[in-house]
Scaffold this active site. Structure first.
Site, PDB file in Angstrom:
ATOM      1  NE  ARG A 167       1.445  35.113  50.433  1.00 11.00           N
ATOM      2  CZ  ARG A 167       2.300  34.198  49.976  1.00 11.00           C
ATOM      3  NH1 ARG A 167       2.850  34.333  48.787  1.00 11.00           N
ATOM      4  NH2 ARG A 167       2.588  33.134  50.705  1.00 11.00           N
ATOM      5  CG  ASN A 168      -5.269  31.167  44.712  1.00 14.68           C
ATOM      6  OD1 ASN A 168      -5.596  31.517  43.581  1.00 14.68           O
ATOM      7  ND2 ASN A 168      -5.044  29.898  45.028  1.00 14.68           N
ATOM      8  NE  ARG A 169      -0.628  33.939  42.051  1.00 14.69           N
ATOM      9  CZ  ARG A 169       0.444  33.751  41.238  1.00 14.69           C
ATOM     10  NH1 ARG A 169       1.131  34.788  40.823  1.00 14.69           N
ATOM     11  NH2 ARG A 169       0.828  32.531  40.887  1.00 14.69           N
TER      12      ARG A 169
ATOM     13  CB  THR B 284      -4.422  31.071  40.434  1.00 12.36           C
ATOM     14  OG1 THR B 284      -5.287  30.219  41.197  1.00 12.36           O
ATOM     15  CG2 THR B 284      -4.926  31.154  39.004  1.00 12.36           C
TER      16      THR B 284
END
Length: 268
Positions: free
Chosen positions: A148-150, A247
């Protein structure tokens, strides 16, 4: 241990350094502090050091008790009752006048090392610094491994590229766009992936890649990376760090569209 001037720290300084690490709502024994400061035989010396604590506001000596959980009757800043009051105000529990050590004794976070290399080459012009790899990144042995890190969506978006899947694709995307990636911290004590828990920091040798690349701009992925860079590295590199919103999925106030807008500064 060495201080900023390179001289060996004295015993009291080592003790104070450990005591500063005891978190609110926890206690440590004199022997525990002594062992963490470098010598388990220093338990009595810990008592001496705390009795002349030069900065009780930032060196929380009230969080040091005996191994049985007893407070000090000779507590230098108001006696045993005052020590109990301070601990209870922080949520430390007592039973029959003793701290319940099974519950409230501090267990220091483990020391963890950064185990993978920076991504860069001699053509790199931009360096993006994170703080320290998350648990998922450490498991995957590469940067920004949490699903889920962008980060990879952002880098793909601002460079007009497809989102990379493999480690090799991620490296290729960075190098094609003259972007280097590393983290500020080489090793530290940390609980899981929590930046707040980070203690006892040793930093990576960031100047070593600046000298061998074309990097002229440094960006921090989040406030903590910038804070640590400014504290430990800014003077050595001579380059200011530019803060970008993290992020991380924990930074929920920034949706992907907003991240892309701010991070696009990198490629302008």
């Amino acid at each position: 241990m060495r201080d900023k001037s390179g001289s060996e720290k004295n015993t009291f300084d080592k003790i104070y350094e450990v005591v500063r690490m005891i978190p609110k709502g926890s206690v440590a024994s004199y022997g525990q502090v002594a062992a963490l400061a470098g010598n388990y035989r220093w338990a009595r010396v810990v008592g001496y050091a705390l009795h002349v604590n030069p900065d009780p506001q930032h060196i929380p000596c009230h969080r040091v008790v005996t191994r049985e959980g007893n407070v000090s009757k000779a507590f230098a800043f108001g006696g045993g009752n005052r020590q109990i009051e301070l601990l209870q105000a922080e949520g430390v529990g007592f039973k029959d006048g003793h701290v319940i050590m099974d519950i409230y004794q501090w267990v220091p976070a483990p020391r963890v090392r950064h185990t993978f290399e920076p991504v860069w080459d001699e053509h790199s012009q931009i360096l993006i610094l994170g703080t320290f790899p998350s648990v998922k990144s450490r498991e995957n042995h590469f940067y920004y491994g949490h699903p889920r890190n962008r980060f990879w969506n952002v880098i793909a978006g601002i460079t007009g590229s497809a989102v990379p899947g493999t480690i090799e694709e991620k490296k290729a995307l960075l190098l094609k766009n003259h972007i280097a990636v590393w983290d500020v911290i080489e090793s530290c004590q940390i609980n899981g992936s929590s930046d707040v828990s980070i203690r006892d920091v040793i930093v990576n040798d960031i100047p070593s890649i600046l000298d061998r690349s074309s990097i002229t701009r440094i960006y921090g992925n989040g406030a903590k990376a910038c804070e640590l860079y400014d504290r430990f590295l800014r003077e050595r590199t001579g380059i200011n760090i530019i803060k970008l919103p993290s992020t991380s999925p924990a930074n929920a106030s920034f949706q992907l569209e907003r991240l892309l807008e701010v991070w696009s500064e990198i490629v302008r």
